[in-house]
Design an enzyme around this catalytic site. Structure first.
Site, PDB file in Angstrom:
ATOM      1  N   SER A   1       1.041  -0.814  -0.186  1.00 21.53           N
ATOM      2  CA  SER A   1      -0.079   0.270  -0.093  1.00 21.53           C
ATOM      3  C   SER A   1       1.109   1.029  -0.114  1.00 21.53           C
ATOM      4  O   SER A   1       1.433   1.442   0.683  1.00 21.53           O
ATOM      5  CB  SER A   1      -1.029   0.150   0.928  1.00 21.53           C
ATOM      6  OG  SER A   1      -1.474   1.155   1.500  1.00 21.53           O
TER       7      SER A   1
ATOM      8  N   CYS B   1     -12.815   0.453  18.994  1.00 21.16           N
ATOM      9  CA  CYS B   1     -13.755   1.767  19.834  1.00 21.16           C
ATOM     10  C   CYS B   1     -14.563   2.660  18.849  1.00 21.16           C
ATOM     11  O   CYS B   1     -16.122   2.966  19.313  1.00 21.16           O
ATOM     12  CB  CYS B   1     -12.726   2.671  20.866  1.00 21.16           C
ATOM     13  SG  CYS B   1     -11.212   3.837  19.323  1.00 21.16           S
TER      14      CYS B   1
HETATM   15  C1  LIG Z   1      -3.379  -0.029   5.883  1.00 20.39           C
HETATM   16  C2  LIG Z   1      -3.632  -1.591   5.450  1.00 20.39           C
HETATM   17  C3  LIG Z   1      -4.340  -2.837   4.217  1.00 20.39           C
HETATM   18  C4  LIG Z   1      -5.026  -1.771   3.604  1.00 20.39           C
HETATM   19  O1  LIG Z   1      -4.274  -0.799   3.046  1.00 20.39           O
HETATM   20  P1  LIG Z   1      -5.260   0.434   2.118  1.00 20.39           P
HETATM   21  O2  LIG Z   1      -4.388   1.157   1.560  1.00 20.39           O
HETATM   22  O3  LIG Z   1      -5.593   1.132   3.474  1.00 20.39           O
HETATM   23  O4  LIG Z   1      -6.459  -0.059   1.664  1.00 20.39           O
HETATM   24  C5  LIG Z   1      -4.451  -4.390   5.005  1.00 20.39           C
HETATM   25  N1  LIG Z   1      -3.462  -4.816   5.740  1.00 20.39           N
HETATM   26  C6  LIG Z   1      -2.550  -3.714   6.616  1.00 20.39           C
HETATM   27  C7  LIG Z   1      -1.543  -5.285   7.226  1.00 20.39           C
HETATM   28  C8  LIG Z   1      -2.381  -2.255   6.858  1.00 20.39           C
HETATM   29  O5  LIG Z   1      -2.171  -1.979   7.837  1.00 20.39           O
END
Ligand SMILES: *Cc1c(COP(=O)(O)O)cnc(C)c1O
Length: 388
Positions: free
Chosen positions: A198, A322
């Protein structure tokens, strides 16, 4: 001044990233699929970003598909791999501590008749490898295990898991959203089939991600339409986002080894300071990412700590859900068997390359007082050891 210690939730886009993205909003707005050279120029920048992302994880550029983020990458990997098998195998192995972007698509498959094994973790957050090993059968279609946990930072033995899956010809997907850019990853040595990335977790932009799909891995696309991304993900490319992710990947790779050491030193300073100075503090998770600290404060609510930290401009995160208004502690801490009286008072501090030792010392200045004050007010403590 904000002290931002919530980098596992999201990170600031690096100034270099913002700069690299800028031309693609205005001057270079061509469509990469167009026949004219105006669009062709743009395609070259997408290709460059693909190389940058591939270099960060030891992949080849053809193995990188750009998506709209970590969530889409996880969904594409899981659903795409399962659909490619056309129901010939109906068992999925995952862990109890996955991100919802993995857990939810797998739950959907369970509703559609797939069997599920959720592998345990121990009190340190370590994966029960033996259980994982036992779980894989000739009916197993897919194993999906995260590289690093977003709440605790605990790392799983991905190389070993990948090896075992390879020996048994089972698809192996790893959600590496928290690991990529924070620790060295070399997929030329680790036989993962599918790996999620991501942008906004590594100082890139939000709403863009990538899925590594190893050569010759069969995957059915989930977004259908045009021929973009080698027919693996339809839709006109998010060019500024992709260019930004590429730049973020290049920045992360530069000096990664040094940054791992610097971050671990900062995190350890915070950790030691908290455990030394705050009464009833307990560490959650061992063998972790260098940037993550999850700590519980017995008999107090994480949300109360967060609100008081917020008054000092300090951003962190609580482990408990929460948002829904429920007081259930996080599924990750529950899976680790963190005692009830601790799980409610869990705080995650997650650092980035932009944090300084002064910021850490500022937190250590205010946190012990906050913990003392809240514990005095705790109904548990006031009632001599039982929740009111
Ligand atoms: C943040 C996260 C996601 C999702 O990624 P996005 O780009 O926000 O959709 C998936 N897996 C883990 C472990 C994350 O920390």
């Amino acid at each position: 001044m904000t002290i931002y210690l919530d980098n596992n939730a999201t990170t600031i886009a690096a100034p270099e990233v913002v700069e690299a993205m800028r031309p693609f909003w205005s001057e270079q707005y061509g469509n990469a699929s167009s026949m004219h050279s105006f669009g062709g120029q743009v395609k070259r920048h997408i290709d460059r970003a693909r190389e940058q992302v591939a270099a960060l994880i030891g992949a080849s550029p053809a193995e990188i598909v750009f998506t709209a983020g970590g969530t889409e990458s996880d969904n594409l990997a899981i659903r795409g791999a399962i659909e490619a098998l056309e129901g010939s195998k109906k068992h999925i192995v995952t862990s109890r501590v996955e991100h919802p972007a993995v857990h939810s698509p797998i739950k959907r498959l369970e509703n559609l008749g797939y069997h599920l094994t959720e592998v345990r973790v121990d009190s340190d957050g370590a994966l029960d490898l033996e259980m994982l090993d036992r779980s894989i059968t000739p009916q197993t279609a897919l194993v999906s295990i995260m590289w690093a946990n977003n709440e605790t930072g605990v790392l799983f033995p991905i190389e070993e898991i990948a090896q075992r899956c390879k020996e048994r010809s089972v698809f192996f997907h790893s959600d590496a959203v928290q690991a990529v850019g924070k620790i060295p990853i070399d997929l030329s040595r680790v036989p993962v089939d599918l790996l999620s990335i991501s942008g906004h977790k590594l100082h890139g932009p939000k709403g863009v991600g990538a899925l590594f799909i190893r050569k010759r891995t069969k995957l059915l696309p989930q977004l259908l339409g045009g021929h973009q991304e080698g027919n693996r993900r339809a839709g006109t490319e998010n060019v500024p986002g992709i260019v930004g992710l590429g730049q973020a990947a290049e920045l992360a790779l530069e000096g990664l080894d040094k940054e791992v050491v610097r971050l671990a030193t900062l995190r350890d300073r915070l950790e030691k300071g908290i455990l030394d100075r705050c009464k009833g503090a307990r560490l959650n998770g061992r063998n972790r990412l260098p940037n993550t600290l999850n700590v519980s404060f017995e008999f107090i609510e994480g949300e109360s700590i967060l609100m008081m930290l917020d008054e000092h401009g300090i951003c962190a995160s609580s482990g408990s859900a929460c948002a829904s208004g429920s007081l259930e502690p996080s599924h990750v801490l529950r899976a680790m068997g963190v005692p009830f009286t601790c799980a409610h008072g869990s705080i995650r501090f997650s650092l980035s390359r932009y944090n300084t030792v002064e910021e850490i010392d500022q937190v250590l200045e205010v946190l012990p007082g906050i913990v003392d004050r809240l514990r005095e007010l705790s109904p548990f403590v006031q009632n001599g050891g039982s929740w009111a």
